[in-house]
Design an enzyme around this catalytic site. Structure first.
Site, mmCIF file in Angstrom:
data_model
loop_
_atom_site.group_PDB
_atom_site.id
_atom_site.type_symbol
_atom_site.label_atom_id
_atom_site.label_comp_id
_atom_site.label_asym_id
_atom_site.label_seq_id
_atom_site.Cartn_x
_atom_site.Cartn_y
_atom_site.Cartn_z
ATOM 1 N N GLU A 1 -0.004 -9.437 -0.497
ATOM 2 C CA GLU A 1 -1.430 -9.769 -0.343
ATOM 3 C C GLU A 1 -2.105 -9.888 -1.710
ATOM 4 O O GLU A 1 -2.926 -10.770 -1.945
ATOM 5 C CB GLU A 1 -2.123 -8.709 0.519
ATOM 6 C CG GLU A 1 -1.635 -8.755 1.972
ATOM 7 C CD GLU A 1 -2.207 -7.632 2.817
ATOM 8 O OE1 GLU A 1 -1.916 -6.467 2.523
ATOM 9 O OE2 GLU A 1 -2.961 -7.927 3.764
ATOM 10 N N ALA B 1 0.846 -1.198 0.000
ATOM 11 C CA ALA B 1 0.000 0.000 0.000
ATOM 12 C C ALA B 1 0.881 1.249 0.000
ATOM 13 O O ALA B 1 2.015 1.208 0.489
ATOM 14 C CB ALA B 1 -0.887 -0.013 1.235
ATOM 15 N N GLY C 1 0.911 -5.111 1.106
ATOM 16 C CA GLY C 1 -0.190 -5.224 0.159
ATOM 17 C C GLY C 1 0.236 -5.869 -1.150
ATOM 18 O O GLY C 1 -0.576 -6.497 -1.836
ATOM 19 N N GLU D 1 4.198 -5.061 7.490
ATOM 20 C CA GLU D 1 3.338 -3.997 8.036
ATOM 21 C C GLU D 1 3.625 -3.734 9.505
ATOM 22 O O GLU D 1 3.575 -2.592 9.977
ATOM 23 C CB GLU D 1 1.854 -4.372 7.870
ATOM 24 C CG GLU D 1 1.312 -4.211 6.458
ATOM 25 C CD GLU D 1 1.505 -5.426 5.577
ATOM 26 O OE1 GLU D 1 2.374 -6.271 5.895
ATOM 27 O OE2 GLU D 1 0.798 -5.527 4.558
HETATM 28 C C1 3H9 Z 1 0.586 -2.147 3.417
HETATM 29 O O1 3H9 Z 1 0.890 -2.716 2.405
HETATM 30 C C2 3H9 Z 1 -0.752 -2.258 4.062
HETATM 31 C C3 3H9 Z 1 -1.590 -3.341 3.464
HETATM 32 O O2 3H9 Z 1 -1.603 -4.447 4.317
HETATM 33 C C4 3H9 Z 1 -2.986 -2.925 3.161
HETATM 34 C C5 3H9 Z 1 -3.637 -1.896 4.030
HETATM 35 C C6 3H9 Z 1 -5.061 -1.595 3.675
HETATM 36 N N1 3H9 Z 1 4.568 3.474 0.105
HETATM 37 O O3 3H9 Z 1 13.402 2.446 0.853
HETATM 38 P P1 3H9 Z 1 13.775 3.109 -0.418
HETATM 39 C C7 3H9 Z 1 9.286 4.990 -1.195
HETATM 40 S S1 3H9 Z 1 1.679 -1.096 4.183
HETATM 41 C C8 3H9 Z 1 5.014 4.698 -0.273
HETATM 42 O O4 3H9 Z 1 14.644 4.292 -0.357
HETATM 43 P P2 3H9 Z 1 15.113 0.686 -1.182
HETATM 44 C C9 3H9 Z 1 10.328 5.486 -0.193
HETATM 45 O O5 3H9 Z 1 9.779 6.402 0.713
HETATM 46 C C10 3H9 Z 1 3.142 -1.180 3.200
HETATM 47 N N2 3H9 Z 1 6.302 4.945 -0.561
HETATM 48 O O6 3H9 Z 1 14.398 2.078 -1.466
HETATM 49 C C11 3H9 Z 1 11.319 6.116 -1.137
HETATM 50 O O7 3H9 Z 1 10.785 7.377 -1.522
HETATM 51 P P3 3H9 Z 1 11.737 8.601 -1.846
HETATM 52 C C12 3H9 Z 1 3.907 -2.416 3.456
HETATM 53 C C13 3H9 Z 1 7.169 3.927 -0.470
HETATM 54 O O8 3H9 Z 1 15.442 0.137 -2.513
HETATM 55 C C14 3H9 Z 1 11.281 5.212 -2.373
HETATM 56 O O9 3H9 Z 1 10.043 4.516 -2.290
HETATM 57 N N3 3H9 Z 1 5.175 -2.369 2.772
HETATM 58 C C15 3H9 Z 1 6.761 2.652 -0.077
HETATM 59 O O10 3H9 Z 1 16.194 0.851 -0.203
HETATM 60 C C16 3H9 Z 1 12.398 4.183 -2.408
HETATM 61 O O11 3H9 Z 1 12.404 3.482 -1.167
HETATM 62 C C17 3H9 Z 1 6.308 -1.964 3.368
HETATM 63 O O12 3H9 Z 1 6.344 -1.704 4.548
HETATM 64 C C18 3H9 Z 1 5.397 2.438 0.210
HETATM 65 N N4 3H9 Z 1 4.922 1.227 0.563
HETATM 66 O O13 3H9 Z 1 14.006 -0.228 -0.480
HETATM 67 C C19 3H9 Z 1 7.530 -1.858 2.478
HETATM 68 N N5 3H9 Z 1 7.855 1.843 -0.041
HETATM 69 O O14 3H9 Z 1 12.553 8.172 -3.023
HETATM 70 C C20 3H9 Z 1 8.184 -0.524 2.705
HETATM 71 C C21 3H9 Z 1 8.893 2.606 -0.426
HETATM 72 O O15 3H9 Z 1 10.819 9.742 -2.063
HETATM 73 N N6 3H9 Z 1 9.287 -0.294 1.792
HETATM 74 N N7 3H9 Z 1 8.479 3.855 -0.674
HETATM 75 O O16 3H9 Z 1 12.587 8.762 -0.602
HETATM 76 C C22 3H9 Z 1 10.505 -0.843 1.944
HETATM 77 O O17 3H9 Z 1 10.742 -1.684 2.787
HETATM 78 C C23 3H9 Z 1 11.597 -0.379 1.050
HETATM 79 O O18 3H9 Z 1 11.254 0.903 0.572
HETATM 80 C C24 3H9 Z 1 11.849 -1.295 -0.186
HETATM 81 C C25 3H9 Z 1 12.847 -0.586 -1.168
HETATM 82 C C26 3H9 Z 1 12.458 -2.613 0.287
HETATM 83 C C27 3H9 Z 1 10.587 -1.545 -0.945
#
Ligand code: 3H9
Length: 725
Positions: A104, A61, A101, A124
């Site tokens: 999911e 998400a 998500g 999450e």
């Molecule tokens: C969810 O899914 C809830 C569901 O159950 C349903 C609910 C109804 N959203 O980390 P990086 C941005 S909750 C928005 O530097 P990497 C991040 O801010 C979600 N933005 O790169 C950054 O922006 P900016 C569950 C996101 O290669 C850019 O992407 N998922 C999101 O080191 C690059 O990110 C998580 O918790 C997001 N979901 O790592 C995963 N994710 O360039 C969270 C990233 O402006 N994400 N951004 O600074 C991560 O763990 C890492 O970002 C990931 C990439 C491994 C994906």
């Protein structure tokens, strides 16, 4: 276009397109509903593949949409139900990440093909919520309750090969993931799909399940003190066991909303974005991260193979950077070599378990006693013990041996970078890289800029931090930098509290219940009390006696607690000697047990100094220690040592066991309310004028004077105010 569709033979390949990580924003969800609708209607389409653009399936998400009206449009679980119910087989083609998500969504598909380099997971919990698009209901039906609890409560990223073993994905492929998903989709045309629809899978409900969930809950309460999300995750899985699928999904939704109301998700999401922002550094001169190109570090060297050096070598090797590891004599080199090799063996084993050959993945390590071998190395990290003269001697040698463009880094935890740089012929290429122990595991890296450090040196060190998988935070040069400097007033208050009537275990319990991984006294025992004692002796702060022969309780006009010094004088250095603030079963033992000797010693101390014993509630203990910590944080902002409160919070969240569900000490200050914090500090300071660390910071007063703005506005306020100071 947030999603697109093309036809490959009779398979519709739908691709999510929302760079950089294909977060499932409202527009992506809308686009997916539309593309699925079209693919379902199209008579030419017999099967569907769902994939993501730019090498990523989806990171879940869109976290930025939480708390906004965008979350309300097209629920992800409604989309998932539509996909699962599709009469045409749907295959998820997972590249990069399928997280939250994103996973999911993949679980709603009938089959999942994953690239060997991909990772899946439901993280999450790490941002204070639970999977809320059917994840807590589908995953236990797919891989069983015990494995699902582990995956959901720990929120870890699971490599593809492990995901295959667990049964999360059906196939792992080396390359051409989408083509292979298309092939699988074609094979499944016409096959019955009910067995692939997870929502109609039965789930075992027996006594063993109850026990398992009860013990998972008890463990989570202990491990994640005060954090609500892990418990909500378990409750949702419990619902999967007890309730039909659609009721379980309702429960998941309710739990999501009740978590949101606690404020913890907001704190953890602030922490998530603060970590990302830390990489976007700004130099006081105006230089910024996006305008400076980091140099490539092709080879590195580490000098000193003690605990820190070994961890740093391992970290570099894990990032596939060849390292030269250096010691001062053959005996130390041999000891260091053994230790490094054993750490590397563990890393190799982990890689094997993930299905990778360690050769070619780990950088080679070459051990030497010879400075001459460092002459072609791109970056050198000195990690010898904290002694300015020794460090200067090493930097003098490096300066004469290393190639002109090599970067010289010191792993000091608080010595003056400028003084170290002053003995070299290249102060612009000297920088502090303060790792945290164990350096191969701890994520924090304080990158300390000196007065002359160039922007290229900063960019290269910050980039190296990212390559090593660390969270690098740029800080200014002052005694102890940011993290350790803030510890001073915090530990001082902990010591004063036990002088006044508390016991170490009481203070620790209050701080651990607040959420700290470890209370201050257990932490001091672990770190070794002698470290601070020796440094205080060097500064002439210990050993002086009041006229009656007792340790003085004043130093340079300020209140001083001699308790730790007295403990050290009697050989109680903490865990390493089996005795410190606690007792341990043996030197090096880990189980801290309250020591009657310490409590007796504290009683005598109070009698001697005629201190009237008074008790403090857990709230008062937390207030004094945490306000002292945050107050120093405000001073650090005032001094321009950290450029924003978010950086301080990233440091505390990643290096000092601060509970992430409270966002960090500065975020916590903002939730307490700055006027309240100021009032408490002022009251304390008026009653205790000899404790300068509790005098409210000027920056705190100024922020209150401008109306106590929300934390995201402090950055500009701090800039404006610092200019006026
Ligand atoms: C969810 O899914 C809830 C569901 O159950 C349903 C609910 C109804 N959203 O980390 P990086 C941005 S909750 C928005 O530097 P990497 C991040 O801010 C979600 N933005 O790169 C950054 O922006 P900016 C569950 C996101 O290669 C850019 O992407 N998922 C999101 O080191 C690059 O990110 C998580 O918790 C997001 N979901 O790592 C995963 N994710 O360039 C969270 C990233 O402006 N994400 N951004 O600074 C991560 O763990 C890492 O970002 C990931 C990439 C491994 C994906």
């Amino acid at each position: 276009m947030a999603a697109s569709r093309r036809l490959v033979q009779s398979v519709a390949v739908i691709t999510i397109n929302h760079p950089p990580v294909n977060a499932l924003s409202s527009s992506v969800r809308h686009a997916l509903v539309e593309e699925f609708g079209e693919a379902t209607k199209d008579p030419k389409v017999e099967a569907i593949v769902l994939s993501g653009s730019n090498g990523n399936f989806s990171a879940g998400a869109d976290i930025r949409e939480f708390g906004t009206s965008a979350v309300k449009t097209v629920s992800l679980e409604d989309l998932n139900s539509t996909i699962e119910a599709s009469k045409k087989p749907v295959v998820a083609a997972i590249e990069g990440v399928a997280l939250g998500g994103g996973l999911e969504l993949a679980l709603a598909c009938h089959y999942r093909v994953a690239n060997i380099k991909s990772r899946v997971g439901l993280p999450e919990v790490l941002i204070g919520i639970l999977p809320a698009a059917g994840g807590t209901q589908r995953l236990p039906r797919l891989i069983g309750v015990p494995a699902a609890v582990d995956v959901i409560v720990r929120g870890r990223h699971i490599p593809a090969t492990e995901a295959l073993k667990l049964g999360i994905v059906d196939e792992v492929v080396q390359d051409n993931t989408i083509d292979k998903a298309v092939q699988l989709a074609r094979k499944t045309i016409g096959r019955p799909l009910d067995k692939r629809r997870l929502s109609i899978h039965p789930i075992a409900n027996n006594l063993y399940m109850q026990d398992l969930l009860d013990s998972a809950e008890a463990k989570a309460k202990k491990q994640f003190r005060g954090a609500k999300a892990p418990l909500a995750c378990i409750e949702a899985v419990r619902a999967a066991v007890h309730l039909p699928f659609h009721k379980g999904v309702e429960k998941e939704r309710q739990l999501f909303l009740s978590l949101w109301a606690t404020g913890q998700p907001q704190a953890q999401q602030y922490a998530f974005f603060s970590e990302r922002e830390a990489g976007k550094w700004t130099h006081p001169s105006g230089g910024r991260w996006e305008t400076v190109e980091p140099q490539r570090v092709r080879t590195a060297a580490v000098i000193g193979l003690g605990t820190m050096g070994r961890g740093i070598v391992t970290s570099l090797s894990k990032a596939n950077i060849p390292v030269i590891a250096m010691e001062q004599d053959a005996k130390q080199l041999e000891i260091g070599k053994k230790a490094v090799n054993s750490l590397l063996e563990r890393e190799a084993e982990k890689l094997k378990q993930q299905g990778f050959a360690p050769e070619g993945k780990l950088g080679t390590v070459h051990f030497t006693l010879n400075f001459g071998e460092l002459k072609e190395v791109d970056l050198i990290i000195e990690a010898v013990y904290e002694n300015m003269e020794l460090k200067k001697e090493i930097f003098r040698k490096l300066s004469s041996v290393c190639k002109a463009d090599a970067f010289l880094c010191t792993n000091t935890s608080g010595l003056n970078i400028d003084e170290i740089a002053s003995v070299t012929n290249r102060p612009r290429q000297v920088i502090g890289t303060h790792f945290f122990s164990p350096a191969n595991i701890m994520r924090l890296l304080e990158v300390v800029r000196g007065q002359h450090t160039s922007l290229a040196t900063i960019a290269t060190s910050m980039h190296l931090g990212k390559v090593l998988g660390k969270v690098a935070v740029l800080v200014g040069n002052c005694p102890l930098f940011v993290g350790n400097r803030m510890l001073g007033p915090y530990l001082e208050q902990a010591n004063f509290l036990i002088e006044e009537g508390c016991y170490p275990e009481e203070v620790d319990q209050a701080m651990e219940e607040f959420g700290f991984a470890m209370g201050p006294f257990r932490m001091m025992d672990l770190a070794g009390l002698d470290v601070g004692w020796r440094s205080r002796m060097e500064k002439g702060l210990t050993g002086s006696k009041a006229p009656e022969g007792l340790p003085a309780r004043q130093r340079q006009g300020s209140r001083y607690s001699p308790l730790a010094d007295i403990l050290c004088e009697s050989g109680r250095f903490g865990q390493k000697t089996g005795k410190g603030w606690y007792q341990y079963d043996k030197p090096g033992g880990r189980n801290a047990v309250p020591d009657p000797w310490v409590n007796d010693f504290l009683r005598k101390f109070r009698n001697t100094y005629q201190i009237q014993q008074r008790s403090s509630s857990p709230e008062q203990i937390v207030e004094r220690c945490v306000y002292a910590l945050a107050n120093e944080g405000f001073r650090i902002l005032e001094d321009g040592i950290a450029s924003c409160p978010e950086d301080i919070d990233v440091i505390y969240n990643n290096g000092y066991g601060w509970p992430k569900h409270r966002g960090g000490p500065m975020y916590y200050a903002s939730t307490v309310g700055l006027p309240k914090m100021l009032e408490v500090l002022e009251n304390y300071s008026n009653a205790n004028p000899d404790v300068p660390s509790m005098k409210p910071a000027f920056m705190l007063k100024k922020l209150v004077a401008v109306g106590g703005p929300p934390i995201k506005e402090w950055r500009t306020q701090v800039g404006k105010l610092a200019n006026k100071l």
